[in-house]
Scaffold this motif. Sequence first.
Motif, mmCIF file in Angstrom:
data_model
loop_
_atom_site.group_PDB
_atom_site.id
_atom_site.type_symbol
_atom_site.label_atom_id
_atom_site.label_comp_id
_atom_site.label_asym_id
_atom_site.label_seq_id
_atom_site.Cartn_x
_atom_site.Cartn_y
_atom_site.Cartn_z
ATOM 1 N N ARG A 4 39.211 40.058 37.377
ATOM 2 C CA ARG A 4 39.618 39.204 38.378
ATOM 3 C C ARG A 4 41.184 39.065 38.203
ATOM 4 O O ARG A 4 41.618 38.778 36.991
ATOM 5 N N THR A 5 41.858 38.818 39.296
ATOM 6 C CA THR A 5 43.184 38.293 39.344
ATOM 7 C C THR A 5 43.130 36.734 38.802
ATOM 8 O O THR A 5 42.228 35.962 39.022
ATOM 9 N N LYS A 6 44.580 36.426 38.524
ATOM 10 C CA LYS A 6 44.610 34.817 38.118
ATOM 11 C C LYS A 6 44.508 34.003 39.503
ATOM 12 O O LYS A 6 43.672 32.881 39.309
ATOM 13 N N GLU A 7 44.360 34.613 40.601
ATOM 14 C CA GLU A 7 44.201 33.580 41.760
ATOM 15 C C GLU A 7 42.711 33.440 41.697
ATOM 16 O O GLU A 7 42.069 32.476 42.281
ATOM 17 N N GLN A 8 42.002 34.702 41.773
ATOM 18 C CA GLN A 8 40.289 34.541 41.588
ATOM 19 C C GLN A 8 39.945 33.564 40.779
ATOM 20 O O GLN A 8 39.120 32.858 40.993
ATOM 21 N N ASN A 9 40.463 33.733 39.634
ATOM 22 C CA ASN A 9 40.005 32.736 38.520
ATOM 23 C C ASN A 9 40.248 31.262 38.746
ATOM 24 O O ASN A 9 39.583 30.535 38.357
ATOM 25 N N ASP A 10 41.591 30.944 39.340
ATOM 26 C CA ASP A 10 42.135 29.571 39.640
ATOM 27 C C ASP A 10 40.991 29.201 40.704
ATOM 28 O O ASP A 10 40.430 27.962 40.690
ATOM 29 N N ARG A 13 37.718 28.468 39.400
ATOM 30 C CA ARG A 13 37.797 27.452 38.476
ATOM 31 C C ARG A 13 37.480 25.928 39.583
ATOM 32 O O ARG A 13 36.970 24.908 39.133
#
Length: 206
Positions: A4-10, A13
């Motif tokens: 997952r990308t950082k955006e997807q993880n954010d 969350r």
Amino acid sequence: MSPRTKEQNDAIREMRMNQIMRAAAEVYLEKGIQLEVRDVAVKAELGYGTVYHYYKNKLMLLEDLLWDALNRTESAVLPVIQGDGGGLLKAESFSKLLLQSCIQDPSVFILLKTVADNFHHFPGNRFSKLFAEFQQRVYLPFAGMIREGTDTRLSEQRANLIFGSLVGYAALNIHHNMRSEMDADGIVDMIFSGIRSKESKGNGHT
């Protein structure tokens, strides 16, 4: 499967946090300060480990819930605070928005009830900063509107009376599952009609 990308993880969350906050508010309405992180996990339909990953104990969870509720409360009444005019008419509009927010958002009600109770369920001075921020961002602007529109000797007493009445009315309806029947505009009109009547008599009007 690519990571997952950082955006997807954010995004995940944020979704989890919102899910936990909604569940925490519901559990708090049922159990008060006796709630546990495990109760919130069950209500949110999440694993205990998932919730515990974000919050190691219930006070951390409640602190986040109340700070989030403060931001929501301020956003709800900001149009009135920043609007033109003043006095009782502005205070009445403020009160209607505040009560409507209590109906629509349990976390706002929990914040207002906790402030009204002076955080007496919570240990130490953990929430002193939150209380100071609530005073500055929500209560003092409201008290200033009351001061503009009434006898200044009684303005603080009346501001406290109105605030307590709104919290009490919301509590009565929420704990009896009567939110859909709550007439926010009607109850605020009733409160302020009494204040306007007293002001008129005090000024010698009939």
